[in-house]
Design a protein around this motif. Structure first.
Motif, PDB file in Angstrom:
ATOM      1  N   MET A   1     -11.736   8.275  20.190  1.00  0.00           N
ATOM      2  CA  MET A   1     -11.190   9.017  19.060  1.00  0.00           C
ATOM      3  C   MET A   1     -10.052   8.208  18.440  1.00  0.00           C
ATOM      4  SD  MET A   1      -9.390  12.787  19.013  1.00  0.00           S
ATOM      5  CE  MET A   1     -10.911  13.683  19.206  1.00  0.00           C
ATOM      6  N   PRO A   2     -10.059   7.995  17.129  1.00  0.00           N
ATOM      7  CA  PRO A   2      -9.002   7.220  16.486  1.00  0.00           C
ATOM      8  C   PRO A   2      -7.669   7.967  16.541  1.00  0.00           C
ATOM      9  CG  PRO A   2     -10.603   7.993  14.853  1.00  0.00           C
ATOM     10  CD  PRO A   2     -11.099   8.408  16.208  1.00  0.00           C
ATOM     11  N   GLU A   3      -6.585   7.181  16.625  1.00  0.00           N
ATOM     12  CA  GLU A   3      -5.252   7.762  16.641  1.00  0.00           C
ATOM     13  C   GLU A   3      -4.942   8.379  15.280  1.00  0.00           C
ATOM     14  OE1 GLU A   3      -0.800   6.022  17.101  1.00  0.00           O
ATOM     15  OE2 GLU A   3      -2.305   5.264  18.511  1.00  0.00           O
ATOM     16  N   LYS A   4      -4.268   9.518  15.286  1.00  0.00           N
ATOM     17  CA  LYS A   4      -3.907  10.189  14.042  1.00  0.00           C
ATOM     18  C   LYS A   4      -2.892   9.340  13.272  1.00  0.00           C
ATOM     19  CE  LYS A   4      -1.874  14.342  12.198  1.00  0.00           C
ATOM     20  NZ  LYS A   4      -0.913  15.382  12.447  1.00  0.00           N
ATOM     21  N   GLU A   5      -3.108   9.198  11.978  1.00  0.00           N
ATOM     22  CA  GLU A   5      -2.178   8.452  11.135  1.00  0.00           C
ATOM     23  C   GLU A   5      -0.867   9.212  11.011  1.00  0.00           C
ATOM     24  OE1 GLU A   5      -4.170   7.859   7.362  1.00  0.00           O
ATOM     25  OE2 GLU A   5      -4.413   5.749   7.871  1.00  0.00           O
ATOM     26  N   SER A   6       0.221   8.465  10.976  1.00  0.00           N
ATOM     27  CA  SER A   6       1.536   9.068  10.771  1.00  0.00           C
ATOM     28  C   SER A   6       1.639   9.596   9.346  1.00  0.00           C
ATOM     29  CB  SER A   6       2.624   8.026  11.005  1.00  0.00           C
ATOM     30  OG  SER A   6       2.593   7.070   9.958  1.00  0.00           O
ATOM     31  N   ALA A   7       2.680  10.390   9.114  1.00  0.00           N
ATOM     32  CA  ALA A   7       2.923  10.898   7.756  1.00  0.00           C
ATOM     33  C   ALA A   7       3.143   9.743   6.783  1.00  0.00           C
ATOM     34  CB  ALA A   7       4.114  11.843   7.756  1.00  0.00           C
ATOM     35  N   ALA A   8       3.857   8.717   7.224  1.00  0.00           N
ATOM     36  CA  ALA A   8       4.109   7.559   6.352  1.00  0.00           C
ATOM     37  C   ALA A   8       2.813   6.825   6.045  1.00  0.00           C
ATOM     38  CB  ALA A   8       5.110   6.611   7.009  1.00  0.00           C
ATOM     39  N   GLN A   9       1.970   6.662   7.044  1.00  0.00           N
ATOM     40  CA  GLN A   9       0.688   5.987   6.827  1.00  0.00           C
ATOM     41  C   GLN A   9      -0.171   6.784   5.844  1.00  0.00           C
ATOM     42  OE1 GLN A   9      -0.113   2.963   7.804  1.00  0.00           O
ATOM     43  NE2 GLN A   9       1.709   2.674   9.042  1.00  0.00           N
ATOM     44  N   GLN A  10      -0.179   8.100   5.996  1.00  0.00           N
ATOM     45  CA  GLN A  10      -0.955   8.951   5.095  1.00  0.00           C
ATOM     46  C   GLN A  10      -0.401   8.903   3.673  1.00  0.00           C
ATOM     47  OE1 GLN A  10      -1.275  12.942   6.682  1.00  0.00           O
ATOM     48  NE2 GLN A  10      -1.833  12.164   8.698  1.00  0.00           N
ATOM     49  N   ALA A  11       0.928   8.890   3.555  1.00  0.00           N
ATOM     50  CA  ALA A  11       1.550   8.953   2.235  1.00  0.00           C
ATOM     51  C   ALA A  11       1.465   7.648   1.458  1.00  0.00           C
ATOM     52  CB  ALA A  11       3.011   9.381   2.372  1.00  0.00           C
ATOM     53  N   VAL A  12       1.771   6.532   2.123  1.00  0.00           N
ATOM     54  CA  VAL A  12       1.869   5.262   1.384  1.00  0.00           C
ATOM     55  C   VAL A  12       1.235   4.074   2.094  1.00  0.00           C
ATOM     56  CG1 VAL A  12       3.950   5.964   0.125  1.00  0.00           C
ATOM     57  CG2 VAL A  12       4.172   4.739   2.311  1.00  0.00           C
ATOM     58  N   GLY A  13       0.579   4.296   3.215  1.00  0.00           N
ATOM     59  CA  GLY A  13       0.022   3.195   3.998  1.00  0.00           C
ATOM     60  C   GLY A  13      -0.980   2.341   3.254  1.00  0.00           C
ATOM     61  N   ASP A  14      -1.735   2.947   2.363  1.00  0.00           N
ATOM     62  CA  ASP A  14      -2.720   2.169   1.614  1.00  0.00           C
ATOM     63  C   ASP A  14      -2.089   1.375   0.466  1.00  0.00           C
ATOM     64  OD1 ASP A  14      -2.150   4.570   0.297  1.00  0.00           O
ATOM     65  OD2 ASP A  14      -4.102   4.621  -0.697  1.00  0.00           O
ATOM     66  N   ILE A  15      -0.924   1.788  -0.003  1.00  0.00           N
ATOM     67  CA  ILE A  15      -0.239   1.133  -1.115  1.00  0.00           C
ATOM     68  C   ILE A  15       0.790   0.126  -0.607  1.00  0.00           C
ATOM     69  CG2 ILE A  15       1.277   1.522  -3.127  1.00  0.00           C
ATOM     70  CD1 ILE A  15      -1.550   2.667  -3.449  1.00  0.00           C
ATOM     71  N   THR A  16       1.622   0.562   0.349  1.00  0.00           N
ATOM     72  CA  THR A  16       2.676  -0.290   0.903  1.00  0.00           C
ATOM     73  C   THR A  16       2.606  -0.227   2.432  1.00  0.00           C
ATOM     74  OG1 THR A  16       4.233   1.543   0.721  1.00  0.00           O
ATOM     75  CG2 THR A  16       4.258  -0.087  -1.063  1.00  0.00           C
ATOM     76  N   PRO A  17       1.646  -0.922   3.013  1.00  0.00           N
ATOM     77  CA  PRO A  17       1.462  -0.833   4.464  1.00  0.00           C
ATOM     78  C   PRO A  17       2.690  -1.259   5.266  1.00  0.00           C
ATOM     79  CG  PRO A  17       0.032  -2.529   3.525  1.00  0.00           C
ATOM     80  CD  PRO A  17       0.668  -1.812   2.386  1.00  0.00           C
ATOM     81  N   LYS A  18       3.419  -2.271   4.810  1.00  0.00           N
ATOM     82  CA  LYS A  18       4.608  -2.711   5.550  1.00  0.00           C
ATOM     83  C   LYS A  18       5.689  -1.642   5.518  1.00  0.00           C
ATOM     84  CE  LYS A  18       6.997  -5.516   8.024  1.00  0.00           C
ATOM     85  NZ  LYS A  18       6.621  -5.750   9.429  1.00  0.00           N
ATOM     86  N   LEU A  19       5.885  -0.993   4.380  1.00  0.00           N
ATOM     87  CA  LEU A  19       6.869   0.088   4.284  1.00  0.00           C
ATOM     88  C   LEU A  19       6.496   1.219   5.243  1.00  0.00           C
ATOM     89  CD1 LEU A  19       9.378   1.349   3.005  1.00  0.00           C
ATOM     90  CD2 LEU A  19       7.901   2.204   1.167  1.00  0.00           C
ATOM     91  N   ALA A  20       5.227   1.559   5.310  1.00  0.00           N
ATOM     92  CA  ALA A  20       4.775   2.600   6.239  1.00  0.00           C
ATOM     93  C   ALA A  20       5.021   2.168   7.684  1.00  0.00           C
ATOM     94  CB  ALA A  20       3.299   2.909   6.004  1.00  0.00           C
ATOM     95  N   ASP A  21       4.733   0.906   8.007  1.00  0.00           N
ATOM     96  CA  ASP A  21       4.984   0.398   9.357  1.00  0.00           C
ATOM     97  C   ASP A  21       6.466   0.442   9.701  1.00  0.00           C
ATOM     98  OD1 ASP A  21       2.290  -0.105   9.778  1.00  0.00           O
ATOM     99  OD2 ASP A  21       2.457  -2.253   9.324  1.00  0.00           O
ATOM    100  N   LEU A  22       7.324   0.018   8.770  1.00  0.00           N
ATOM    101  CA  LEU A  22       8.770   0.052   9.002  1.00  0.00           C
ATOM    102  C   LEU A  22       9.266   1.485   9.186  1.00  0.00           C
ATOM    103  CD1 LEU A  22       9.896  -2.680   6.466  1.00  0.00           C
ATOM    104  CD2 LEU A  22      10.060  -2.812   8.970  1.00  0.00           C
ATOM    105  N   THR A  23       8.709   2.392   8.409  1.00  0.00           N
ATOM    106  CA  THR A  23       9.073   3.797   8.550  1.00  0.00           C
ATOM    107  C   THR A  23       8.736   4.288   9.948  1.00  0.00           C
ATOM    108  OG1 THR A  23       8.724   4.193   6.194  1.00  0.00           O
ATOM    109  CG2 THR A  23       8.676   6.131   7.630  1.00  0.00           C
ATOM    110  N   ASP A  24       7.546   3.956  10.412  1.00  0.00           N
ATOM    111  CA  ASP A  24       7.112   4.389  11.743  1.00  0.00           C
ATOM    112  C   ASP A  24       7.894   3.701  12.858  1.00  0.00           C
ATOM    113  OD1 ASP A  24       5.182   6.022  10.591  1.00  0.00           O
ATOM    114  OD2 ASP A  24       3.583   4.534  10.824  1.00  0.00           O
ATOM    115  N   GLN A  25       8.021   2.384  12.761  1.00  0.00           N
ATOM    116  CA  GLN A  25       8.582   1.614  13.867  1.00  0.00           C
ATOM    117  C   GLN A  25      10.106   1.599  13.891  1.00  0.00           C
ATOM    118  OE1 GLN A  25       6.695  -2.227  13.616  1.00  0.00           O
ATOM    119  NE2 GLN A  25       4.665  -1.302  13.582  1.00  0.00           N
ATOM    120  N   VAL A  26      10.728   1.409  12.735  1.00  0.00           N
ATOM    121  CA  VAL A  26      12.184   1.281  12.708  1.00  0.00           C
ATOM    122  C   VAL A  26      12.852   2.643  12.512  1.00  0.00           C
ATOM    123  CG1 VAL A  26      14.163   0.189  11.575  1.00  0.00           C
ATOM    124  CG2 VAL A  26      12.037  -1.101  11.889  1.00  0.00           C
ATOM    125  N   LEU A  27      12.499   3.330  11.423  1.00  0.00           N
ATOM    126  CA  LEU A  27      13.178   4.589  11.136  1.00  0.00           C
ATOM    127  C   LEU A  27      12.894   5.646  12.203  1.00  0.00           C
ATOM    128  CD1 LEU A  27      14.946   6.356   9.364  1.00  0.00           C
ATOM    129  CD2 LEU A  27      12.918   6.865   7.988  1.00  0.00           C
TER     130      LEU A  27
END
Length: 108
Positions: A1-27
């Motif tokens: 089963m695939p891991e559920k996408e974070s809110a950041a990934q759902q919101a902007v992951g397709d447009i700004t993947p690095k921003l979504a990653d930073l949101t998840d990992q750093v923030l």
């Protein structure tokens, strides 16, 4: 089963993947996990900052998170009322409308 996408990934992951990653990992992965403030207190600080700066686009997400982190409807309502005198009436009225929408959605 695939891991559920974070809110950041759902919101902007397709447009700004690095921003979504930073949101998840750093923030949320580092800053929100630091010792010194509980998630509840971090939510109150974040909601207060968003209201004060009239950053309403992120406010709904953080009001919901604040409820999940243990803040009550009454505490959020009181914070918004208190902030009306320090951040301006329009900021508080907008935040109150956002809180109402979050609470209404939680009842559905």
């Amino acid at each position: 089963m695939p891991e559920k996408e974070s809110a950041a990934q759902q919101a902007v992951g397709d447009i700004t993947p690095k921003l979504a990653d930073l949101t998840d990992q750093v923030l949320f992965g580092d800053v929100w996990e630091r010792d010194g403030l509980s998630p509840r207190d971090r939510s109150l600080v974040t909601v207060t900052a968003l209201i004060a700066l009239y950053r309403s686009e992120q406010l709904g997400f953080h009001l919901k998170l604040a409820l999940e982190n243990g803040l009550t409807r009454t505490e959020l309502s009181e914070a918004i009322t208190h902030l009306a005198f320090y951040t301006g009436w329009p900021n508080a009225m907008g935040a109150a409308a956002r809180l109402k929408a979050v609470l209404d959605a939680a009842q559905d």
